[in-house]
Write a protein that holds these residues in place. Structure first.
Motif, PDB file in Angstrom:
ATOM      1  N   MET A  25     -24.310  49.662  30.743  1.00  0.00           N
ATOM      2  CA  MET A  25     -23.869  50.871  31.453  1.00  0.00           C
ATOM      3  C   MET A  25     -24.868  51.223  32.559  1.00  0.00           C
ATOM      4  SD  MET A  25     -23.077  54.691  29.894  1.00  0.00           S
ATOM      5  CE  MET A  25     -21.703  54.092  28.923  1.00  0.00           C
ATOM      6  N   LYS A  26     -24.336  51.604  33.736  1.00  0.00           N
ATOM      7  CA  LYS A  26     -25.210  51.975  34.843  1.00  0.00           C
ATOM      8  C   LYS A  26     -25.981  53.249  34.536  1.00  0.00           C
ATOM      9  CE  LYS A  26     -22.546  49.827  38.590  1.00  0.00           C
ATOM     10  NZ  LYS A  26     -21.808  50.073  39.862  1.00  0.00           N
ATOM     11  N   GLN A  27     -27.158  53.336  35.138  1.00  0.00           N
ATOM     12  CA  GLN A  27     -28.023  54.486  34.909  1.00  0.00           C
ATOM     13  C   GLN A  27     -28.361  55.172  36.227  1.00  0.00           C
ATOM     14  OE1 GLN A  27     -31.280  52.513  32.926  1.00  0.00           O
ATOM     15  NE2 GLN A  27     -30.356  52.760  30.896  1.00  0.00           N
ATOM     16  N   ILE A  28     -28.709  56.445  36.131  1.00  0.00           N
ATOM     17  CA  ILE A  28     -29.074  57.270  37.289  1.00  0.00           C
ATOM     18  C   ILE A  28     -30.384  57.969  36.980  1.00  0.00           C
ATOM     19  CG2 ILE A  28     -28.443  59.342  38.629  1.00  0.00           C
ATOM     20  CD1 ILE A  28     -25.511  58.646  38.058  1.00  0.00           C
ATOM     21  N   ILE A  29     -31.205  58.134  37.991  1.00  0.00           N
ATOM     22  CA  ILE A  29     -32.403  58.960  37.863  1.00  0.00           C
ATOM     23  C   ILE A  29     -32.131  60.303  38.536  1.00  0.00           C
ATOM     24  CG2 ILE A  29     -34.807  59.271  38.581  1.00  0.00           C
ATOM     25  CD1 ILE A  29     -35.174  56.263  38.355  1.00  0.00           C
ATOM     26  N   GLY A  30     -32.360  61.383  37.807  1.00  0.00           N
ATOM     27  CA  GLY A  30     -32.252  62.734  38.368  1.00  0.00           C
ATOM     28  C   GLY A  30     -33.629  63.362  38.440  1.00  0.00           C
ATOM     29  N   ILE A  31     -33.947  63.946  39.594  1.00  0.00           N
ATOM     30  CA  ILE A  31     -35.263  64.552  39.807  1.00  0.00           C
ATOM     31  C   ILE A  31     -35.104  66.016  40.202  1.00  0.00           C
ATOM     32  CG2 ILE A  31     -37.401  64.525  41.145  1.00  0.00           C
ATOM     33  CD1 ILE A  31     -37.224  62.043  39.519  1.00  0.00           C
ATOM     34  N   ASP A  32     -35.706  66.902  39.418  1.00  0.00           N
ATOM     35  CA  ASP A  32     -35.762  68.331  39.723  1.00  0.00           C
ATOM     36  C   ASP A  32     -37.151  68.608  40.291  1.00  0.00           C
ATOM     37  OD1 ASP A  32     -35.569  71.079  39.839  1.00  0.00           O
ATOM     38  OD2 ASP A  32     -35.600  71.375  37.663  1.00  0.00           O
ATOM     39  N   LEU A  33     -37.227  68.695  41.625  1.00  0.00           N
ATOM     40  CA  LEU A  33     -38.509  68.842  42.300  1.00  0.00           C
ATOM     41  C   LEU A  33     -38.783  70.327  42.546  1.00  0.00           C
ATOM     42  CD1 LEU A  33     -39.649  66.618  45.321  1.00  0.00           C
ATOM     43  CD2 LEU A  33     -40.534  68.895  44.889  1.00  0.00           C
ATOM     44  N   GLY A  34     -39.634  70.907  41.721  1.00  0.00           N
ATOM     45  CA  GLY A  34     -39.947  72.321  41.842  1.00  0.00           C
ATOM     46  C   GLY A  34     -41.312  72.563  42.439  1.00  0.00           C
ATOM     47  N   GLY A  35     -41.601  73.817  42.696  1.00  0.00           N
ATOM     48  CA  GLY A  35     -42.878  74.174  43.288  1.00  0.00           C
ATOM     49  C   GLY A  35     -44.047  74.041  42.326  1.00  0.00           C
ATOM     50  N   THR A  36     -43.762  74.040  41.022  1.00  0.00           N
ATOM     51  CA  THR A  36     -44.803  73.934  40.002  1.00  0.00           C
ATOM     52  C   THR A  36     -44.791  72.579  39.308  1.00  0.00           C
ATOM     53  OG1 THR A  36     -44.637  76.314  39.585  1.00  0.00           O
ATOM     54  CG2 THR A  36     -45.742  74.983  37.917  1.00  0.00           C
ATOM     55  N   THR A  37     -43.595  72.141  38.895  1.00  0.00           N
ATOM     56  CA  THR A  37     -43.480  70.857  38.206  1.00  0.00           C
ATOM     57  C   THR A  37     -42.369  70.005  38.806  1.00  0.00           C
ATOM     58  OG1 THR A  37     -41.947  71.801  36.571  1.00  0.00           O
ATOM     59  CG2 THR A  37     -44.290  71.799  36.005  1.00  0.00           C
ATOM     60  N   ILE A  38     -42.513  68.707  38.612  1.00  0.00           N
ATOM     61  CA  ILE A  38     -41.456  67.759  38.947  1.00  0.00           C
ATOM     62  C   ILE A  38     -40.944  67.209  37.628  1.00  0.00           C
ATOM     63  CG2 ILE A  38     -40.828  65.628  40.125  1.00  0.00           C
ATOM     64  CD1 ILE A  38     -43.144  66.083  42.045  1.00  0.00           C
ATOM     65  N   LYS A  39     -39.646  67.402  37.378  1.00  0.00           N
ATOM     66  CA  LYS A  39     -39.031  66.912  36.147  1.00  0.00           C
ATOM     67  C   LYS A  39     -38.064  65.795  36.507  1.00  0.00           C
ATOM     68  CE  LYS A  39     -39.220  71.548  34.134  1.00  0.00           C
ATOM     69  NZ  LYS A  39     -38.427  72.686  33.593  1.00  0.00           N
ATOM     70  N   GLY A  40     -38.227  64.682  35.868  1.00  0.00           N
ATOM     71  CA  GLY A  40     -37.342  63.554  36.114  1.00  0.00           C
ATOM     72  C   GLY A  40     -36.675  63.099  34.845  1.00  0.00           C
ATOM     73  N   GLY A  41     -35.454  62.595  34.961  1.00  0.00           N
ATOM     74  CA  GLY A  41     -34.733  62.132  33.791  1.00  0.00           C
ATOM     75  C   GLY A  41     -33.950  60.871  34.073  1.00  0.00           C
ATOM     76  N   LEU A  42     -33.836  60.037  33.055  1.00  0.00           N
ATOM     77  CA  LEU A  42     -33.010  58.838  33.120  1.00  0.00           C
ATOM     78  C   LEU A  42     -31.685  59.166  32.439  1.00  0.00           C
ATOM     79  CD1 LEU A  42     -32.771  55.798  33.792  1.00  0.00           C
ATOM     80  CD2 LEU A  42     -33.794  55.324  31.545  1.00  0.00           C
ATOM     81  N   ILE A  43     -30.595  59.062  33.198  1.00  0.00           N
ATOM     82  CA  ILE A  43     -29.271  59.440  32.710  1.00  0.00           C
ATOM     83  C   ILE A  43     -28.422  58.201  32.520  1.00  0.00           C
ATOM     84  CG2 ILE A  43     -27.267  60.916  33.096  1.00  0.00           C
ATOM     85  CD1 ILE A  43     -29.923  62.445  33.101  1.00  0.00           C
ATOM     86  N   GLU A  44     -27.810  58.108  31.354  1.00  0.00           N
ATOM     87  CA  GLU A  44     -26.860  57.026  31.080  1.00  0.00           C
ATOM     88  C   GLU A  44     -25.582  57.663  30.565  1.00  0.00           C
ATOM     89  OE1 GLU A  44     -27.945  52.924  29.476  1.00  0.00           O
ATOM     90  OE2 GLU A  44     -27.054  53.888  27.704  1.00  0.00           O
ATOM     91  N   GLY A  45     -24.507  57.519  31.337  1.00  0.00           N
ATOM     92  CA  GLY A  45     -23.271  58.207  30.993  1.00  0.00           C
ATOM     93  C   GLY A  45     -23.471  59.704  31.090  1.00  0.00           C
ATOM     94  N   GLN A  46     -23.253  60.413  30.006  1.00  0.00           N
ATOM     95  CA  GLN A  46     -23.431  61.870  29.962  1.00  0.00           C
ATOM     96  C   GLN A  46     -24.770  62.258  29.321  1.00  0.00           C
ATOM     97  OE1 GLN A  46     -20.838  64.383  30.914  1.00  0.00           O
ATOM     98  NE2 GLN A  46     -20.235  62.564  32.055  1.00  0.00           N
ATOM     99  N   ASN A  47     -25.605  61.287  29.029  1.00  0.00           N
ATOM    100  CA  ASN A  47     -26.785  61.547  28.214  1.00  0.00           C
ATOM    101  C   ASN A  47     -28.094  61.370  28.962  1.00  0.00           C
ATOM    102  OD1 ASN A  47     -25.166  61.915  25.812  1.00  0.00           O
ATOM    103  ND2 ASN A  47     -24.907  59.690  25.784  1.00  0.00           N
ATOM    104  N   LEU A  48     -29.029  62.291  28.703  1.00  0.00           N
ATOM    105  CA  LEU A  48     -30.407  62.168  29.166  1.00  0.00           C
ATOM    106  C   LEU A  48     -31.164  61.364  28.118  1.00  0.00           C
ATOM    107  CD1 LEU A  48     -32.800  63.022  31.036  1.00  0.00           C
ATOM    108  CD2 LEU A  48     -33.040  65.040  29.593  1.00  0.00           C
ATOM    109  N   ILE A  49     -31.600  60.152  28.468  1.00  0.00           N
ATOM    110  CA  ILE A  49     -32.207  59.273  27.467  1.00  0.00           C
ATOM    111  C   ILE A  49     -33.728  59.167  27.601  1.00  0.00           C
ATOM    112  CG2 ILE A  49     -30.082  57.951  27.160  1.00  0.00           C
ATOM    113  CD1 ILE A  49     -31.249  55.748  28.902  1.00  0.00           C
ATOM    114  N   LYS A  50     -34.271  59.667  28.715  1.00  0.00           N
ATOM    115  CA  LYS A  50     -35.721  59.656  28.881  1.00  0.00           C
ATOM    116  C   LYS A  50     -36.101  60.727  29.889  1.00  0.00           C
ATOM    117  CE  LYS A  50     -39.632  56.631  30.080  1.00  0.00           C
ATOM    118  NZ  LYS A  50     -40.033  55.285  30.577  1.00  0.00           N
TER     119      LYS A  50
END
Length: 277
Positions: free
Chosen positions: A1-26
């Motif tokens: 299954m294809k995966q996507i990286i989502g990045i929430d770039l904030g002024g204090t923290t950067i949060k990144g996640g590995l998404i597969e389907g509907q799930n955050l797996i890392k």
């Protein structure tokens, strides 16, 4: 299954996640190092992407608290990050990782995330509003983010209101500036049936009603989905909000409108990932 990286770039923290389907797996989280800014913040961002990258990644989505040229992926005047006044982020990251990169502001990402992963799946036309320190908004029409000229639509919090703007009355400033407390503390005291806290939340609902009126008069959506820290207290100000919507000139618009609180976990990461759809 294809995966996507989502990045929430904030002024204090950067949060990144590995998404597969509907799930955050890392998930990976790091300090933005905003006071250093410039190349330092960019290096932190790249390090997070490297930690999340697999051979199944087909796109990277990034949400930023700023105005974005969506086509070229240029980020302008990022609040609270030094020297991020014009960053050609899409070009820089695609050159580094050879993966398509999609960028938008964080409020638009929230709305898109609701459309792909959340309650917005039930609506073709809705507005996503984040209630936190600020008040951001994203408009979904015909299932997609509204195509605007400068990435500025949906910023209802900037509309003039009373002696300032709506954001001062619908974001956390309402509680800190007027009562020297936080929305969280007020909500806690409401749970203890504190009379003053109940009055504060009732007044807050009145201001949220004005925000709702402006949204309905502007885009007349099927639904408004509230997210952000304050939105968790929606049940505490919902009654007051509806009370102050009784004088709306088009009652059927309010009757048919769904006003909901987001149920998404990790909305920043999922919202950024949703840009890749």
């Amino acid at each position: 299954m294809k995966q996507i990286i989502g990045i929430d770039l904030g002024g204090t923290t950067i949060k990144g996640g590995l998404i597969e389907g509907q799930n955050l797996i890392k998930e990976e989280v790091a300090d933005t190092r905003a006071p250093e800014g410039g190349e330092v913040t960019l290096t932190v961002l790249k390090d997070i992407i490297r930690k999340l990258k697999t051979d199944k990644i087909h796109a990277i989505g990034i949400g930023v608290p700023s105005v974005v040229d969506r086509t070229q992926g240029i980020v302008y005047h990022v609040q609270n990050i030094k020297d991020w006044n014009e960053v050609h982020l899409k070009q820089l990251l695609e050159k580094e990782f050879n993966i398509p990169v999609h960028i938008d502001n964080d409020a638009n990402c929230f709305a898109k995330g609701e459309r792909i992963y959340g309650l917005g799946r039930d609506f073709e036309n809705f507005v996503g509003i984040t209630l936190g320190t600020g008040v951001g908004g994203g408009i979904i029409q015909k299932g997609n983010l509204l195509s605007d000229a400068n990435c500025g639509s949906g910023e209802f919090g900037e509309m003039p209101y009373l002696d300032g703007i709506l954001e001062q009355y619908c974001g956390s400033f309402f509680f800190t500036n007027n009562y020297g407390t936080t929305g969280y503390e007020v909500a806690r005291k409401v749970g203890q049936n504190d009379k003053k806290a109940l009055e504060i939340m009732h007044e807050y609902g009145k201001h949220i009603a004005v925000l709702v009126k402006m949204i309905v008069l502007t885009v007349d959506p099927q639904a408004i989905i509230f997210g952000g820290a304050i939105a968790k207290s929606l049940p505490l100000f919902k009654e007051s909000m509806y009370e102050h919507l009784n004088d709306f000139p088009y009652p059927n618009s309010i009757k048919n409108l769904k006003i909901l609180g987001s149920e998404l976990n990790h909305p920043g990461i999922l919202g950024a990932a949703a840009l890749c759809y």
